[in-house]
Design an enzyme around this catalytic site. Sequence first.
Site, short mmCIF file in Angstrom:
data_model
loop_
_atom_site.label_atom_id
_atom_site.label_comp_id
_atom_site.label_asym_id
_atom_site.label_seq_id
_atom_site.Cartn_x
_atom_site.Cartn_y
_atom_site.Cartn_z
N HIS A 109 -3.54 -0.14 5.43
CA HIS A 109 -2.27 -0.26 4.81
C HIS A 109 -1.87 -1.83 5.10
O HIS A 109 -0.48 -2.03 4.85
CB HIS A 109 -1.29 0.60 5.33
N HIS A 159 -6.49 4.53 -1.89
CA HIS A 159 -7.75 4.35 -0.83
C HIS A 159 -9.01 4.84 -1.56
O HIS A 159 -10.09 5.31 -0.98
CB HIS A 159 -7.67 5.27 0.32
#
Length: 332
Positions: free
Chosen positions: A219, A59
Site C-alpha cells: 500500500h 491487489h
Amino acid sequence: MAPTQKLINDGNHAVDEMLVGVLAAHPNHLTLAAPRAILARHGPRVGKVALVIGGGSGHEPTFLGFVGKGLADAAAVGNVFASPPPQPAVDAALASHGGTGVLFMYGNYAGDVMNFDMASELLEMEGIEARTVQTTDDIASSPDPNKRRGVAGNVFIFKCTGAAADLMLPLDEVERIARHANARTYTMGVALSACSLPQTRRLNFDLPGGEMEIGMGIHGEPGIRRGPLKPANAVADEIIDAILTEMAAPGGGKVAVLVNSLGSTPLMELYILYARVAERLASAGLTVHTALVGPYCTSMEMAGASITIMHLDDELTQMLDHPCDCAMFRVG
C-alpha cells in the site's frame, strides 16, 4: 503533477464495476453471494471447513482470483487498499459454511483485523464457529514475526490451507496447516515507482526517478532502505540474502518460489530476477519444487517486484500440489 491515466469510468465505482466484469468473465467459477461477497460455485459443500479470504481491492488477482474449488470458498472484497467491512465477510462465510466451521484468512493489517474480528463475533452469535489466521510473510515490515504484514506469500499460504479444507480435514487441522504454511513463508519486495488510487488518480507517495525502495509495502508503507536503483542481480541478492538468513534452512531442502510483479513490472524483468533467484537457491543447496512468475499480488500500477520463498516439507508439498481450479489460478 498531472493526474495518472487509467481505463476507468468513475473512480468511485471502479471496484463494483470490476466485480461486474469478473463475474461476467468467470461464470463457471464465481458467483455473487451478496454485495462484495464472492462465492466459488464448486468449492463449498456439506462437511467441509469454509475458507474465507479477503482484503482490499487493487491487489488482483489477490484475493478474489483465488476463489475456487481446492482453494478459497469465498472472498470478502473491500475498497481499494481498504479492508472490507464486517458484513461482506459474514455474507461470504454464511454462503460457504458447510457445518464444520469457518476459517478467515487475510493479511495482518489493522483494519482487516478489526473488521474480520467483528465478523467472527457475528458468526459466533449465529452458532457458527469462526477462527482466524493472519498472514505475516513480509519480513521487511517488522523484526517481530507476529507484527509483520501479509503480502504476496498469501498465494502459497492460501493454497496450502485451501487444499487442507478441500481434503475435508477438520477445522483444527486446517488451522494448524494454515499457521504452519504462514510460518514457513518469507517475502520481501522492492518498489520502483508509486501507484495511484482510482478515486484520486494521484501518486500515493514520492519516489524520485533513478531510486528504489527495498521493503516497501503493497500500500506504499515505508520500506527499510531507499537508494539508487541497482541492477536486477544486485536487487535479487539483497532480497535473497535477507530471506535465507531469516529462513535458516539447511541445504538439501525444497522450496516454492514466487517472483511477483507489483503491477507494471513486465515478465521480462521478472524472469531476469528469477534467473538470479534460482542460481542463488541452487548455491544454497535448495531445490525449487514450484516456481511462479507473474502478477499474483499487485499494488495497482506500482512498478517493482517481490520475491517469496516457502520452505517446504512433505506436508506443505502435498498441499501445494493438490489440485485447485480458480478464476485466475489453477493447479493440476
